[in-house]
Enzyme design. Structure first.
Site, PDB file in Angstrom:
ATOM      1  CG  ASP A  47      -0.171  -0.104   2.454  1.00  0.00           C
ATOM      2  OD1 ASP A  47       1.357   0.178   2.193  1.00  0.00           O
ATOM      3  OD2 ASP A  47      -1.104   0.107   3.311  1.00  0.00           O
ATOM      4  CG  ASP A 267      24.100   9.114 -17.868  1.00  0.00           C
ATOM      5  OD1 ASP A 267      23.207  10.280 -17.991  1.00  0.00           O
ATOM      6  OD2 ASP A 267      24.109   8.069 -19.410  1.00  0.00           O
ATOM      7  CG  ASP A 278      20.690  13.105 -19.880  1.00  0.00           C
ATOM      8  OD1 ASP A 278      21.961  11.917 -18.813  1.00  0.00           O
ATOM      9  OD2 ASP A 278      20.546  12.460 -21.189  1.00  0.00           O
ATOM     10  CG  HIS A 357      25.439   5.574 -27.241  1.00  0.00           C
ATOM     11  ND1 HIS A 357      25.120   7.105 -27.798  1.00  0.00           N
ATOM     12  CD2 HIS A 357      25.785   5.197 -26.741  1.00  0.00           C
ATOM     13  CE1 HIS A 357      26.262   7.088 -26.800  1.00  0.00           C
ATOM     14  NE2 HIS A 357      26.308   6.423 -26.153  1.00  0.00           N
ATOM     15  CD  GLU A 391      23.067  11.210 -24.510  1.00  0.00           C
ATOM     16  OE1 GLU A 391      23.802   9.787 -23.932  1.00  0.00           O
ATOM     17  OE2 GLU A 391      21.971  11.201 -24.670  1.00  0.00           O
ATOM     18  NE  ARG A 412      26.834   7.625 -21.898  1.00  0.00           N
ATOM     19  CZ  ARG A 412      25.836   6.729 -20.812  1.00  0.00           C
ATOM     20  NH1 ARG A 412      27.016   5.729 -21.226  1.00  0.00           N
ATOM     21  NH2 ARG A 412      25.843   5.922 -19.917  1.00  0.00           N
TER      22      ARG A 412
END
Ligand code: GLY
Ligand code: MN
Ligand code: MN
Length: 445
Positions: A47, A267, A278, A357, A391, A412
């Protein structure tokens, strides 16, 4: 000693929310209506629920902060074209969940023309939508579709009494998401703050890092700063990956020790006023890059700096990505991780072993923000007010016959960039990315 608190930007005004609704309705006919449900509470366990976060589209149009809202836009309606249904004022429920704005509060605080509490929803909804032949709703949202179908069926049942039911459903998302793509000055002020506090958080993590800490301890540093500066928390699950964990793009376990001699990839970005920061940075756990780490890092950094410099009106994300692929592939060949000619390695896709990516995504209320990436069949030219990430990264697999010094390194570097009329503005420049600057920050603590 507590860290400094940055001044916070002003929230979006009621007038701006009203202008956004007007701009959307200006594109719709008076026979149409928009039906847009807000977010519901989501169960975390048994809950207890996750902290509430409003649906980005409903927030964009209203700023209304409560669960179980439903926004109707009724172009041309004399009694007001914006109608909101919201949670009922209920003293028992409010004793647990806090004071609700109720219908009066929605009108008073959010500039909605007319509001009703949800107890009245079933009775009022069909009445308000009578005569609207096209219903715009988020077609990808099963709950919105079910609700629209319920109302359509109810109205269709009244056809003999002269009631007119909608005969078509259309997607509101495409229209709304185009509208969200170029940010206003007030939105940019919020995004500047999200960028600034995210940058401070990364600086804090760099200052804290040392061999023997756990990844989650750097996560704690980052998230402390997000919250300290008034952010609601991380805009997405923070990634803190030491060593080989940096090669897992969405590594969020953050449960490993940080090793002497390894790099750590972070990141992470704050959410402020529902806008996302970001940032990715990669740095040595012990404060000094090894020769191989530095060589690979300089390749990613050069590609990233050139890509940021390319952001201006008229450029496209595809052009920026192609430049990054060319720079990274050239660097991989120079370091002996690939062989032969740059164009040949791009053409045969072998660079994708190290870079799988894309370079950019839109940024805004959603970290991977909305808005089409192509326009009329082509990559869309950038316009002032668009916000994107830049990026690039390189991720060297550990388990093959690549030069040993590079195996298992993941890097990165990511910044948030606004397109301006004559170029760009970097929102996340507050955290260093050059080798000398990172080493000097880490060694001057
Ligand atoms: N943090 C998610 C991304 O960089 O796209
Ligand atoms: Mn990103
Ligand atoms: Mn990121």
């Amino acid at each position: 000693m507590h860290p400094e608190t940055l001044p916070r930007p002003a929230p979006i005004t009621i007038d701006e929310y009203r202008d956004r609704r007007r701009a959307l309705m200006d594109r719709l006919s008076v026979e149409s209506a928009v039906l847009l449900p807000g977010a519901a509470l989501v169960t975390r366990s048994r809950d207890s629920e996750f902290p509430f976060r409003q649906d980005s589209d409903v927030h964009y149009l209203t700023g209304f902060p409560e669960p179980e809202a439903l926004l109707l836009l009724l172009p041309g309606r004399e009694d007001g074209d914006s109608v909101l249904f919201c949670q009922d004022r209920d003293p028992t429920r409010e004793a647990w969940a806090g004071i609700r704005l109720g219908a009066e509060g929605a009108v008073r605080e959010h500039g909605i023309d007319q509001a009703f509490e949800n107890a009245e929803r079933d009775a009022k909804l069909a009445e308000l939508l009578d005569g609207r032949t096209t219903l715009y709703l988020p077609l990808g949202d099963a709950e919105a579709l079910a609700l629209a179908e319920e109302v359509r069926a109810e109205l269709a049942g009244g056809a003999r009494r002269g009631v007119v039911a909608p005969s078509a459903f259309a997607d509101v998302s495409e229209l709304l998401h185009e509208q969200r793509l170029c940010k206003s000055e007030a939105e940019l002020a919020l995004m500047r703050h999200a960028g600034a506090i995210s940058a401070r958080a990364h600086v804090r993590a760099m200052r804290t890092a040392r061999p023997g800490l756990m990844e989650w301890q750097l996560q704690a540093e980052l998230e402390h700063e997000f919250r300290w500066q008034g952010g609601s928390g991380p805009a997405y699950a923070s990634i803190v990956g030491g060593g080989i964990n940096a090669c897992v793009l969405h590594y969020i376990e953050n449960h490993a020790p940080l090793e002497d001699g390894a790099l750590v990839l972070i990141d992470a970005g704050a959410e402020f006023g529902l806008y996302a920061g970001d940032i990715s940075r990669t740095f040595p756990v012990n404060g000094r890059f090894s020769e191989a780490q530095r060589a690979l890092y300089e390749v990613v950094l050069a590609a990233q700096e050139r890509a940021v410099a390319a952001v201006r009106p008229g450029a496209t994300l595809a052009m920026i990505h192609e430049g990054v692929v060319r720079d990274l592939t050239g660097g991989l060949i120079e370091l002996g991780l690939l062989e032969g000619d740059v164009q040949a390695r791009i053409d045969d896709g072998s660079y994708k072993l190290f870079y799988l990516h894309s370079t950019s995504h839109w940024l805004g209320l959603d970290v991977h923000d909305v808005g089409a990436y192509r326009h009329e069949g082509h990559p869309r030219p950038l316009l002032p007010g668009m916000v994107l990430t830049v990026e690039p990264g390189l991720y060297v697999p550990a388990d093959n016959d690549l030069p040993e010094a590079f195996r298992g390194i993941g890097i990165r570097i990511e910044d948030d960039v606004v397109v301006t009329p004559d170029g760009h503005e970097v929102l996340t420049a507050g955290v260093p990315k050059r080798v000398a600057d990172i080493e000097s920050l880490m060694n001057s603590k």
